[in-house]
Design a protein around this motif. Sequence first.
Motif, PDB file in Angstrom:
ATOM      1  N   ILE A  21       0.842  -1.198   0.000  1.00  0.00           N
ATOM      2  CA  ILE A  21       0.000   0.000   0.000  1.00  0.00           C
ATOM      3  C   ILE A  21       0.875   1.244   0.000  1.00  0.00           C
ATOM      4  O   ILE A  21       1.795   1.382   0.796  1.00  0.00           O
ATOM      5  N   ASN A  22       0.556   2.151  -0.918  1.00  0.00           N
ATOM      6  CA  ASN A  22       1.242   3.431  -0.963  1.00  0.00           C
ATOM      7  C   ASN A  22       0.394   4.420  -0.160  1.00  0.00           C
ATOM      8  O   ASN A  22      -0.610   4.948  -0.634  1.00  0.00           O
ATOM      9  N   PHE A  23       0.817   4.672   1.073  1.00  0.00           N
ATOM     10  CA  PHE A  23       0.027   5.492   1.977  1.00  0.00           C
ATOM     11  C   PHE A  23      -0.116   6.927   1.484  1.00  0.00           C
ATOM     12  O   PHE A  23      -1.164   7.546   1.675  1.00  0.00           O
ATOM     13  N   GLU A  24       0.875   7.453   0.849  1.00  0.00           N
ATOM     14  CA  GLU A  24       0.802   8.826   0.333  1.00  0.00           C
ATOM     15  C   GLU A  24      -0.296   8.936  -0.731  1.00  0.00           C
ATOM     16  O   GLU A  24      -1.081   9.884  -0.725  1.00  0.00           O
ATOM     17  N   GLU A  25      -0.365   7.957  -1.621  1.00  0.00           N
ATOM     18  CA  GLU A  25      -1.396   7.958  -2.653  1.00  0.00           C
ATOM     19  C   GLU A  25      -2.788   7.785  -2.043  1.00  0.00           C
ATOM     20  O   GLU A  25      -3.746   8.427  -2.454  1.00  0.00           O
ATOM     21  N   GLU A  26      -2.879   6.911  -1.064  1.00  0.00           N
ATOM     22  CA  GLU A  26      -4.161   6.686  -0.406  1.00  0.00           C
ATOM     23  C   GLU A  26      -4.629   7.940   0.319  1.00  0.00           C
ATOM     24  O   GLU A  26      -5.815   8.269   0.312  1.00  0.00           O
TER      25      GLU A  26
END
Length: 46
Positions: A2-7
Amino acid sequence: MINFEEELKKFKPSLEVEEAEDAIYDRDLTDMTDIMQEILKDARQR
């Protein structure tokens, strides 16, 4: 992974309770009570 920045960029906060209530109550939706009232009204007219 999971890319937290994108989320986080996609995140939209939910409506506050009062805003949600307004959004719900402002809609004119037919519910079972409305349907039953129509059926009874039709039955009385016959």
